[in-house]
Design a protein around this motif. Structure first.
Motif: not given
Length: 394
Positions: A288-292, A304-311, A319-324, A326-331
């Motif tokens: 879980v991440v709270e980002l700006h 990408e700057a935080l390294g959550l996914t490669p550049e 698109v894969d829903g990895d930011n919410t 059910g995905g890899r990390v909830v942003t």
């Protein structure tokens, strides 16, 4: 510095649009009282206070805190643009970690006016002169567009050009933001939106639309940070620790003509690297991440700057829903700046509150499963980036 720093209490008030908000001192009082109550202490126990805000006169922090009480303990006012709240938290954590104090309050607030951010002083050098020179060299003269949308629209365009991404992908972030905010009673904008509605909202610059920009917001948030010994001695909660924290400022790369760097990509990446190294945490361990997300463009680049996914992979990440869920990390489970709102001085501490609730398992319908570490990112142009990693203890 040594010594574990715990977050003993957090609090905030519901964010509001300028036309519906109380004054800043009332907002701050509510947040401070909530944090003290959550920690289970009185203001008299606080040895130092750091108050973050941008738009206000000097000693506005004292004005706000005096509504809660006047103990004579020092109050330091902090202004680091949009990272003022997390800068206050940074100083509070340092005071405890160094042994200078055992119980410190950090709070942030903002009473904003309607409309885009503007400079307040035209009779002295502008802190963004160098930024404006760079963006004008890239974009040319652009009339009638405030400085922040110019910077972040330009950064988004640079990303799309570099990686061949359709700018419409940015709109998906606004949709996700509203969906998360629907479960947050502190958020301003909770009605769902579609990608089509985001793209059809009024144009700000190029393809950047209004629903991809955070709104001017009023609000306040606070945190009580203490030493582990103080928490144990006074029977306070000691289940959330600040494991690592870093603040960075601009280097010459910010002004090399790459607008992604101009809006803080390198500052963020450097702060994140420091935090991961100190904490011994891999970014892939973060759930879980709270980002700006002041603009959709900044959220995407920050992945990408935080390294959550490669550049270069943020489009697939979205698109894969990895930011919410059910995905890899909830942003931004809170809804982030785009939907919860962005009262400048309060944002960093509101992020802190959300992540503490997540680690405690108190985030209600926003709760992310299996959270043991949580990451916070808050940036202010000019510049200062603060990255903080929290850990569940026990």
């Amino acid at each position: 510095m040594s010594g574990r720093v715990m977050v003993a209490g957090v609090g905030m008030v519901p964010f509001a649009t300028p036309s519906r908000s109380d004054s800043y001192d009332v907002l701050a009082e509510g947040a401070v009282r909530a944090a003290l109550a959550d920690a289970g202490i009185d203001l008299a126990a606080v040895q130092q206070t750091y108050a973050g805000y941008v738009y206000g006169d000097s000693t506005s922090g004292q004005k706000a805190l005096y509504r809660v009480g006047m103990t004579g303990a020092p109050v330091v006012n902090v202004n680091n643009n949009c990272s003022s709240g997390s800068s206050a938290l940074f100083l509070a954590r340092q005071a405890v970690a160094s042994g200078a104090a055992d119980c410190v309050l950090a709070f942030g607030f903002e009473q904003m006016r309607r409309g885009a951010l503007t400079m307040q002083w035209d009779d002295r050098p502008n802190a963004f002169e160098r930024f404006d020179e760079v963006v004008t060299k890239v974009q040319g003269e652009v009339e009638g567009v405030p400085f922040a949308p110019r910077y972040f629209a330009g950064a988004g365009a640079a990303y799309c050009e570099k990686y061949g991404m359709d700018p419409a992908v940015f709109a998906r972030i606004s949709v996700k933001s509203r969906r998360h905010a629907a479960n947050n009673p502190y958020a301003v904008f909770t009605d769902p939106v579609t990608v089509e509605e985001v793209l059809a909202s009024p144009r700000i610059l190029g393809w950047l639309t209004r629903l991809q920009c955070c709104p001017p917001t009023c609000g306040a948030a606070a945190a009580v940070v203490v030493s582990e010994d103080f928490a144990r001695a006074h029977g306070l909660r000691a289940d959330v620790a600040i494991t690592a924290q870093a603040m960075t400022t601009d280097t010459p790369s910010s002004f090399d003509g790459d607008l992604m760097r101009l809006v803080g990509y390198d500052m963020t990446a450097a702060a994140a690297r420091q935090v991961y190294e100190v904490a011994g945490v891999d970014p892939l361990d973060v759930r879980v991440v709270e980002l700006h997300d002041c603009f959709t463009t900044n959220e995407l680049m920050t992945y990408e700057a935080l390294g959550l996914t490669p550049e270069g992979t943020a489009e697939k990440f979205i698109v894969d829903g990895d930011n919410t869920y059910g995905g890899r990390v909830v942003t931004n489970p809170s809804g982030g700046l785009l939907s919860k709102g962005h009262p400048l001085g309060a944002t960093g501490l509101a992020q802190c509150a959300e992540l503490v609730w997540q680690l405690r398992g108190e985030a209600d319908k926003r709760q992310v499963e299996d959270v043991t570490v949580a990451l916070q990112h808050n940036i202010g142009l000019g510049g200062a980036a603060v990255v903080t990693l929290y850990e569940k203890v026990g």
